[in-house]
Write a protein that holds these residues in place. Structure first.
Motif, PDB file in Angstrom:
ATOM      1  N   UNK A 191      19.436  32.718  36.580  1.00 30.19           N
ATOM      2  CA  UNK A 191      19.837  33.253  37.889  1.00 30.19           C
ATOM      3  C   UNK A 191      21.205  33.928  37.833  1.00 30.19           C
ATOM      4  N   UNK A 192      22.103  33.462  36.928  1.00 27.63           N
ATOM      5  CA  UNK A 192      23.428  34.104  36.865  1.00 27.63           C
ATOM      6  C   UNK A 192      23.393  35.494  36.233  1.00 27.63           C
ATOM      7  N   UNK A 193      22.268  35.892  35.680  1.00 29.15           N
ATOM      8  CA  UNK A 193      22.171  37.221  35.066  1.00 29.15           C
ATOM      9  C   UNK A 193      21.661  38.280  36.027  1.00 29.15           C
ATOM     10  N   UNK A 194      21.240  37.880  37.231  1.00 25.89           N
ATOM     11  CA  UNK A 194      20.567  38.838  38.117  1.00 25.89           C
ATOM     12  C   UNK A 194      21.429  39.199  39.337  1.00 25.89           C
ATOM     13  N   UNK A 195      21.134  40.351  39.929  1.00 27.64           N
ATOM     14  CA  UNK A 195      21.746  40.724  41.205  1.00 27.64           C
ATOM     15  C   UNK A 195      21.238  39.768  42.274  1.00 27.64           C
ATOM     16  N   UNK A 196      22.160  39.229  43.079  1.00 31.21           N
ATOM     17  CA  UNK A 196      21.788  38.284  44.132  1.00 31.21           C
ATOM     18  C   UNK A 196      20.700  38.874  45.031  1.00 31.21           C
ATOM     19  N   UNK A 197      20.897  40.132  45.381  1.00 29.54           N
ATOM     20  CA  UNK A 197      20.048  40.708  46.421  1.00 29.54           C
ATOM     21  C   UNK A 197      18.642  41.013  45.931  1.00 29.54           C
ATOM     22  N   UNK A 198      18.541  41.638  44.766  1.00 30.56           N
ATOM     23  CA  UNK A 198      17.229  42.101  44.288  1.00 30.56           C
ATOM     24  C   UNK A 198      16.577  41.127  43.305  1.00 30.56           C
ATOM     25  N   UNK A 199      17.374  40.209  42.726  1.00 32.96           N
ATOM     26  CA  UNK A 199      16.818  39.304  41.716  1.00 32.96           C
ATOM     27  C   UNK A 199      16.554  40.005  40.394  1.00 32.96           C
ATOM     28  N   UNK A 200      17.014  41.235  40.259  1.00 35.06           N
ATOM     29  CA  UNK A 200      16.787  42.021  39.038  1.00 35.06           C
ATOM     30  C   UNK A 200      17.959  41.796  38.071  1.00 35.06           C
ATOM     31  N   UNK A 201      17.629  41.602  36.798  1.00 35.62           N
ATOM     32  CA  UNK A 201      18.672  41.362  35.791  1.00 35.62           C
ATOM     33  C   UNK A 201      19.641  42.533  35.739  1.00 35.62           C
ATOM     34  N   UNK A 202      20.933  42.216  35.645  1.00 32.72           N
ATOM     35  CA  UNK A 202      21.956  43.250  35.590  1.00 32.72           C
ATOM     36  C   UNK A 202      21.937  43.912  34.221  1.00 32.72           C
ATOM     37  N   UNK A 203      22.071  45.222  34.236  1.00 32.51           N
ATOM     38  CA  UNK A 203      21.960  45.988  32.998  1.00 32.51           C
ATOM     39  C   UNK A 203      22.880  45.529  31.890  1.00 32.51           C
ATOM     40  N   UNK A 204      24.108  45.088  32.268  1.00 30.62           N
ATOM     41  CA  UNK A 204      25.048  44.801  31.182  1.00 30.62           C
ATOM     42  C   UNK A 204      24.667  43.562  30.382  1.00 30.62           C
ATOM     43  N   UNK A 205      23.815  42.688  30.926  1.00 30.79           N
ATOM     44  CA  UNK A 205      23.375  41.540  30.120  1.00 30.79           C
ATOM     45  C   UNK A 205      22.375  41.985  29.044  1.00 30.79           C
ATOM     46  N   UNK A 206      21.443  42.871  29.415  1.00 28.03           N
ATOM     47  CA  UNK A 206      20.510  43.395  28.414  1.00 28.03           C
ATOM     48  C   UNK A 206      21.271  44.223  27.385  1.00 28.03           C
ATOM     49  N   UNK A 207      22.271  44.964  27.877  1.00 32.69           N
ATOM     50  CA  UNK A 207      23.114  45.741  26.964  1.00 32.69           C
ATOM     51  C   UNK A 207      23.854  44.805  26.012  1.00 32.69           C
ATOM     52  N   UNK A 208      24.420  43.722  26.550  1.00 32.61           N
ATOM     53  CA  UNK A 208      25.207  42.795  25.725  1.00 32.61           C
ATOM     54  C   UNK A 208      24.345  42.154  24.643  1.00 32.61           C
TER      55      UNK A 208
END
Lengths: 189, 189
Positions: B94-111
């Motif tokens: 849950x800490x990897x996603x945007x609160x609103x959309x529940x979609x994973x934030x790009x910078x985690x996949x990038x990291x």
């Protein structure tokens, strides 16, 4: 090189006029004086502290972010004009760097730039579709990264955002992000 | 669709042969049975659990990372052949996603991808020079991202690494990273 107080204050004023983002620490280093001396100089010259200076430069233009929660932005947004331009500040701490080399890890600079590219979008939903990025200079702990984003093109539901990040006046990162937005770009913008 | 046990176990075996990275949760969903049923099926068929399966696939090839500390890798490396290929797993929380959309934030996949591109380099120093990346499908919390990296080109002190990341068998991220390394690519490799 040490300078006499009057000369130093005069150059300080010019330096901050051309680069208002310089920290007291950076100024102290540049003038080979203590941070306390810089603070006293600023007080005598009635130059406000960094964050206030940035807000002056940004002409008090600080829209509310729409595409994400404000606390989801990596770095601190100090200037935001939705669908136009944005600036954020990220202070590089020891947790942002590789243990061995002390060099900031790329994904932190990426995260700052990417979240600014999301924040600039005037739409409740914005997602990164693609990006082309370049790391142009190593960044170390204690350095302050100023990311500047601007919208460079719009096409239906896609917005192209360019982000350049600087330490002092040196380019450390640049990227072009293609952002998908929920709604088409408003024709009035 | 529910299937009889024998049929299900047969298809389960085929499924895992072609995609050993599927979790018990994903298998349970696909076969419309409980996770416990999948575990029992695996036990009866003598199919080891996920991490063991991945290690089998990786042919026990797990070199030590050189260019960064092992705990600096984002995700868990399950396969590494220096200067050739690498695989890592990142479970989206849950800490990897945007609160609103529940979609994973790009910078985690990038990291995840970027740190794998660093880890693959057989050199004590590797830095990202540039990258071209693409987010091809949204990733949600509880999904497991498998990143696969491979060296595609070497030129003096630069190594090009391609990283493709998948959820189940669907491509969610792809990137090409140009990595700067301290020493020239060894001629024997």
């Amino acid at each position: 090189m040490k300078r006499r107080k009057k000369e130093r204050q005069s150059i300080l004023q010019e330096t901050l006029a051309s680069n208002p983002f310089m920290t007291d620490e950076e100024l102290a280093k540049r003038f080979s004086v203590s941070i306390q001396t810089i603070r006293l100089d600023r007080m005598e010259l009635a130059i406000p502290e960094l964050r206030e200076r940035i807000k002056d430069v940004a002409k008090q233009q600080l829209d509310d972010v729409r595409a994400l929660q404000p606390d989801e932005v990596i770095g601190e947004i100090v200037d935001l004009q939705l669908d136009e331009r944005a600036i954020s500040i990220l202070d590089i701490q020891s947790e942002h760097v590789f243990t061995r080399s002390g060099i900031a890890r790329g994904h932190h600079l990426f995260a700052q730039a990417n979240s600014l590219a999301v924040a600039i979008i005037d739409d409740p939903l914005a997602l990164t579709q693609s990006a082309t990025i370049r790391f142009t200079r190593q960044v170390k702990a204690e350095e302050r990264v100023i990311a500047k984003a601007r919208v460079i093109a719009n096409e239906l539901d896609r917005t192209h955002v360019e982000v350049d990040s600087f330490v002092e006046q040196e380019l450390v990162f640049s990227g072009e992000f293609v952002m998908y937005r929920n709604n088409d770009v408003p024709v009035t913008k």
